[in-house]
Design a protein around this motif. Structure first.
Motif, PDB file in Angstrom:
ATOM      1  N   ALA A 168      -9.344  -4.442  -2.043  1.00 26.52           N
ATOM      2  CA  ALA A 168     -10.138  -3.872  -3.125  1.00 26.52           C
ATOM      3  C   ALA A 168     -11.532  -3.540  -2.619  1.00 26.52           C
ATOM      4  CB  ALA A 168     -10.204  -4.831  -4.301  1.00 26.52           C
ATOM      5  N   VAL A 169     -11.645  -2.414  -1.924  1.00 28.69           N
ATOM      6  CA  VAL A 169     -12.926  -1.899  -1.465  1.00 28.69           C
ATOM      7  C   VAL A 169     -13.017  -0.453  -1.950  1.00 28.69           C
ATOM      8  CG1 VAL A 169     -13.123  -3.397   0.548  1.00 28.69           C
ATOM      9  CG2 VAL A 169     -11.906  -1.243   0.769  1.00 28.69           C
ATOM     10  N   ASN A 170     -14.137   0.189  -1.694  1.00 29.07           N
ATOM     11  CA  ASN A 170     -14.283   1.578  -2.130  1.00 29.07           C
ATOM     12  C   ASN A 170     -14.397   2.477  -0.911  1.00 29.07           C
ATOM     13  OD1 ASN A 170     -14.624   3.807  -3.691  1.00 29.07           O
ATOM     14  ND2 ASN A 170     -16.743   3.386  -4.213  1.00 29.07           N
ATOM     15  N   PRO A 171     -13.445   3.348  -0.638  1.00 24.68           N
ATOM     16  CA  PRO A 171     -12.191   3.542  -1.371  1.00 24.68           C
ATOM     17  C   PRO A 171     -11.201   2.417  -1.045  1.00 24.68           C
ATOM     18  CG  PRO A 171     -12.245   5.010   0.518  1.00 24.68           C
ATOM     19  CD  PRO A 171     -13.571   4.271   0.490  1.00 24.68           C
ATOM     20  N   PRO A 172     -10.304   2.127  -1.984  1.00 26.19           N
ATOM     21  CA  PRO A 172      -9.360   1.018  -1.756  1.00 26.19           C
ATOM     22  C   PRO A 172      -8.411   1.301  -0.602  1.00 26.19           C
ATOM     23  CG  PRO A 172      -8.859   2.175  -3.801  1.00 26.19           C
ATOM     24  CD  PRO A 172     -10.117   2.773  -3.254  1.00 26.19           C
ATOM     25  N   ILE A 173      -8.028   0.227   0.090  1.00 27.03           N
ATOM     26  CA  ILE A 173      -7.059   0.337   1.180  1.00 27.03           C
ATOM     27  C   ILE A 173      -5.677   0.067   0.608  1.00 27.03           C
ATOM     28  CG2 ILE A 173      -6.239  -0.751   3.310  1.00 27.03           C
ATOM     29  CD1 ILE A 173      -9.164  -1.306   3.993  1.00 27.03           C
ATOM     30  N   ASP A 174      -4.733   0.919   0.970  1.00 26.93           N
ATOM     31  CA  ASP A 174      -3.344   0.759   0.522  1.00 26.93           C
ATOM     32  C   ASP A 174      -2.443   1.403   1.573  1.00 26.93           C
ATOM     33  OD1 ASP A 174      -0.998   0.368  -0.808  1.00 26.93           O
ATOM     34  OD2 ASP A 174      -1.550   1.508  -2.593  1.00 26.93           O
ATOM     35  N   TYR A 175      -2.104   0.628   2.609  1.00 23.94           N
ATOM     36  CA  TYR A 175      -1.318   1.127   3.727  1.00 23.94           C
ATOM     37  C   TYR A 175       0.054   0.464   3.747  1.00 23.94           C
ATOM     38  CZ  TYR A 175      -5.848   2.633   5.678  1.00 23.94           C
ATOM     39  OH  TYR A 175      -7.076   3.199   5.876  1.00 23.94           O
ATOM     40  N   THR A 176       1.079   1.261   3.995  1.00 27.17           N
ATOM     41  CA  THR A 176       2.429   0.743   4.162  1.00 27.17           C
ATOM     42  C   THR A 176       2.894   1.075   5.579  1.00 27.17           C
ATOM     43  OG1 THR A 176       2.906   1.042   1.820  1.00 27.17           O
ATOM     44  CG2 THR A 176       4.802   0.828   3.284  1.00 27.17           C
ATOM     45  N   TYR A 177       3.552   0.099   6.215  1.00 28.77           N
ATOM     46  CA  TYR A 177       3.975   0.237   7.609  1.00 28.77           C
ATOM     47  C   TYR A 177       5.461  -0.062   7.769  1.00 28.77           C
ATOM     48  CZ  TYR A 177      -1.021  -0.349   8.486  1.00 28.77           C
ATOM     49  OH  TYR A 177      -2.378  -0.214   8.490  1.00 28.77           O
ATOM     50  N   HIS A 178       6.094   0.636   8.675  1.00 31.26           N
ATOM     51  CA  HIS A 178       7.412   0.250   9.178  1.00 31.26           C
ATOM     52  C   HIS A 178       7.120  -0.691  10.342  1.00 31.26           C
ATOM     53  CE1 HIS A 178       9.651   3.181   6.843  1.00 31.26           C
ATOM     54  NE2 HIS A 178       8.711   4.047   7.132  1.00 31.26           N
ATOM     55  N   VAL A 179       7.633  -1.913  10.274  1.00 36.75           N
ATOM     56  CA  VAL A 179       7.310  -2.905  11.297  1.00 36.75           C
ATOM     57  C   VAL A 179       8.554  -3.340  12.064  1.00 36.75           C
ATOM     58  CG1 VAL A 179       5.293  -3.768  10.053  1.00 36.75           C
ATOM     59  CG2 VAL A 179       7.496  -4.866   9.704  1.00 36.75           C
ATOM     60  N   GLN A 180       8.326  -3.760  13.285  1.00 36.42           N
ATOM     61  CA  GLN A 180       9.383  -4.310  14.124  1.00 36.42           C
ATOM     62  C   GLN A 180       8.757  -5.273  15.111  1.00 36.42           C
ATOM     63  OE1 GLN A 180      11.170  -0.986  16.076  1.00 36.42           O
ATOM     64  NE2 GLN A 180       9.411  -0.575  17.353  1.00 36.42           N
ATOM     65  N   GLY A 181       9.566  -6.191  15.588  1.00 40.71           N
ATOM     66  CA  GLY A 181       9.054  -7.150  16.544  1.00 40.71           C
ATOM     67  C   GLY A 181      10.111  -8.151  16.939  1.00 40.71           C
ATOM     68  N   ASN A 182       9.650  -9.256  17.490  1.00 37.65           N
ATOM     69  CA  ASN A 182      10.571 -10.308  17.910  1.00 37.65           C
ATOM     70  C   ASN A 182       9.950 -11.665  17.624  1.00 37.65           C
ATOM     71  OD1 ASN A 182       8.912 -11.047  20.236  1.00 37.65           O
ATOM     72  ND2 ASN A 182       9.570  -9.099  21.086  1.00 37.65           N
ATOM     73  N   PHE A 183      10.749 -12.677  17.782  1.00 42.92           N
ATOM     74  CA  PHE A 183      10.249 -14.031  17.582  1.00 42.92           C
ATOM     75  C   PHE A 183      10.842 -14.944  18.631  1.00 42.92           C
ATOM     76  CE2 PHE A 183      14.179 -14.121  15.189  1.00 42.92           C
ATOM     77  CZ  PHE A 183      14.686 -15.381  15.440  1.00 42.92           C
TER      78      PHE A 183
END
Length: 137
Positions: free
Chosen positions: A48-63
């Motif tokens: 909630a900042v001005n302008p608001p941040i609203d990012y969507t990501y396709h993620v991948q990785g390992n564990f």
């Protein structure tokens, strides 16, 4: 999450950070493949900042499982993400922020701590350290 659910393929939703007013909130929805030690899914960062941040990501990785002492196992999840774009612009993908993350979870996959960074639309790198991680059941 019981131990028998953690074998094979399972879904996990995590809330990362967002515990302080004005701090970014990172939700991570993962499909976890234990035989291949891989994760993939979606990440969503809001703030909630001005302008608001609203990012969507396709993620991948390992564990990987990290056992320091007997009966003291942690899980290290390392991954990255590519920002999902609302407007397809194949010629200018550099405007899409990218994401990297490193999460250390307790052995039961429920709690942990995360460090992550993302690149905003203006090219600024935002680094978040020691963000609390909890599973959303």
């Amino acid at each position: 999450m019981s131990a028998n659910v953690q074998v094979g393929l399972f879904l996990a939703r995590y809330q990362i950070g967002g515990d302080k007013p004005g701090a970014p909130s990172f939700q991570l929805d993962l499909a976890v493949s234990t035989p291949k030690e891989l994760v993939s899914g979606l990440g969503h960062i809001t703030q909630a900042v001005n302008p608001p941040i609203d990012y969507t990501y396709h993620v991948q990785g390992n564990f990987t499982y990290m056992t320091v002492m007997p009966n003291n196992t942690h899980i290290l999840v390392v991954g990255n993400g590519t920002r999902e774009s609302i407007l397809p612009d194949v010629n200018n993908s550099s405007d899409s922020p990218t994401l990297t993350f490193r999460i250390v979870l307790e052995g039961d996959w429920k709690l942990g701590v995360a460090n992550y960074q993302y690149l905003d639309a203006d090219g600024n790198v935002h680094r978040i350290s020691d963000a609390p991680v909890k599973i959303i059941e």
